[in-house]
Design an enzyme around this catalytic site. Structure first.
Site, short mmCIF file in Angstrom:
data_model
loop_
_atom_site.label_atom_id
_atom_site.label_comp_id
_atom_site.label_asym_id
_atom_site.label_seq_id
_atom_site.Cartn_x
_atom_site.Cartn_y
_atom_site.Cartn_z
N HIS A 121 0.84 -1.20 0.00
CA HIS A 121 0.00 0.00 0.00
C HIS A 121 0.87 1.25 0.00
O HIS A 121 1.86 1.32 0.73
CB HIS A 121 -0.91 0.01 1.23
CG HIS A 121 -1.61 1.33 1.45
ND1 HIS A 121 -1.38 2.13 2.56
CD2 HIS A 121 -2.53 1.99 0.69
CE1 HIS A 121 -2.12 3.22 2.46
NE2 HIS A 121 -2.83 3.16 1.35
N SER A 122 0.54 2.22 -0.84
CA SER A 122 1.16 3.53 -0.83
C SER A 122 2.68 3.41 -1.04
O SER A 122 3.12 2.95 -2.08
CB SER A 122 0.81 4.25 0.47
OG SER A 122 1.19 5.60 0.44
N MET A 123 3.48 3.82 -0.06
CA MET A 123 4.93 3.72 -0.17
C MET A 123 5.36 2.32 -0.59
O MET A 123 6.27 2.15 -1.41
CB MET A 123 5.57 4.08 1.18
CG MET A 123 7.07 3.87 1.26
SD MET A 123 7.71 4.17 2.93
CE MET A 123 7.17 2.67 3.78
N HIS A 140 -7.38 7.12 0.45
CA HIS A 140 -6.08 6.49 0.26
C HIS A 140 -5.97 5.16 1.01
O HIS A 140 -5.32 4.23 0.53
CB HIS A 140 -4.99 7.46 0.73
CG HIS A 140 -3.59 7.00 0.49
ND1 HIS A 140 -3.14 6.57 -0.75
CD2 HIS A 140 -2.53 6.89 1.33
CE1 HIS A 140 -1.86 6.23 -0.65
NE2 HIS A 140 -1.47 6.42 0.59
#
Length: 339
Positions: A131-133, A306
């Site tokens: 997820h994300s990073m 997000h």
């Protein structure tokens, strides 16, 4: 969980004061049982939550910036019971060891974390949910080691983000002095500011720009706090404060394009409609167009913020489970063993 007054606040010394799961703080029963695991690394250990059978290779779950293994607390219970899943805390996050004094956190070094976990468990290939990073970390790993990846599922980040060069230089200039100050604080015995539990929830909520619903923030909070030795009923954040100055730089747009061309594994990208692209969309579009031409690339878009995999796991579980069924680790991999 009594504290030791002689300890300092380096996470390698305060493990007994740290919370491992949201249930430790709230009294809730975990939504799916797991085993807490510790994976040795040269500077300490990587902590993680192993869900499901330990006789098969798990999917490796990687979290976002300043998050932790709790990011998948609400998604994993929706996996089929035969699916094994190892959700880890990256260095400096959750219950994992911080990097040594003087070391800077950056995106590319996390490829080493994946390789060292693979070596420890004797995996020839890895399946990643990020997820994300860590969606970016998955992109990089699949590009650099295309023969070592079975699949990648990326949640709400596609590639390393591009910034104007002037902004990058300015960030390098200002963050270095701030990093030096935090590095010095890490070596002190001064307890960080502490807060009541409800205040910590509010800080997580605000810190994610309201991306994580307030009623589930405790899943993220549990592995990030330590009970104060100075103030009863208060806690402080014990993730490494140097993470605030994490270096996201992972090359130019031209390099991202070349990386996208190298990716061969099945790849599922999930985009939240109410979340940013984190860069000028033209950079995202260029790489997205390359990936969409690959035979096993799939795209799923749905409503959500997000952290949609936490707030609305029911919206993303069907494409994720379908993808895992087709491309994830198979039960025949019985050589994988727990530590």
């Amino acid at each position: 969980m009594e504290s030791n007054s002689s300890s300092n606040y380096n996470d390698t010394l305060v493990m007994t004061n740290r919370y491992r799961d949201a249930s430790d703080l709230t009294g809730e029963k975990p939504l799916r049982e797991f085993a807490e695991v510790t994976i040795p690394v040269p500077w300490g250990h990587i902590s993680g939550k192993w869900y499901g059978p330990q006789t098969v290779q798990p999917i490796l779950g990687l979290h976002g910036w300043q998050d932790n293994a709790g990011t998948y607390d609400l998604l994993v219970p929706l996996f089929p019971p035969e699916v094994a899943f190892l959700s880890i805390d990256l260095p400096g996050h959750g219950l994992s060891s911080r990097l040594p004094d003087g070391c800077y956190y950056n995106t590319v070094d996390n490829l080493y974390i994946i390789r060292i976990i693979m070596k420890q468990y004797k995996w020839e290939k890895v399946s990643i949910i990020g997820h994300s990073m860590s969606a970016i970390i998955g992109f990089l790993f699949a590009a650099v080691f295309p023969d070592k990846v079975d699949m990648v599922i990326a949640i709400d980040a596609l590639k390393p983000h591009q910034r104007p060069y002037s902004s990058v230089i300015r960030t390098m200039e200002t963050r270095m002095d701030e990093f030096l100050r935090e590095d010095e604080r890490n070596r002190s015995n001064v307890e960080p500011p502490s807060y009541a539990y409800d205040e910590l929830i509010e800080r997580i909520f605000i810190g994610t720009f309201h991306s994580v619903n307030k009623n589930i923030c405790h899943h993220m909070l549990a592995r990030h706090i330590q009970k104060s030795e100075k103030y009863p009923n208060k806690y402080f954040f014990c993730r490494d404060r140097r993470l605030k100055f994490y270096n996201y730089a992972a090359g130019s747009q031209e390099l991202c394009v070349e990386m996208a061309k190298r990716i061969e594994c099945p790849y599922l990208f999930i985009k939240a409609r109410h979340s940013s692209y984190f860069e000028e969309k033209k950079y995202y579009d260029e790489v997205f167009d390359i990936l969409t031409k690959k035979p096993n690339f799939e795209y799923f878009e749905c409503d959500g913020s997000h952290h949609l995999h936490m707030n609305n796991p029911e919206l993303v579980i069907e494409p994720i489970n379908n993808f895992i069924k087709r491309f994830g680790p198979k039960p025949k991999l019985e050589k994988s063993s727990k530590l």
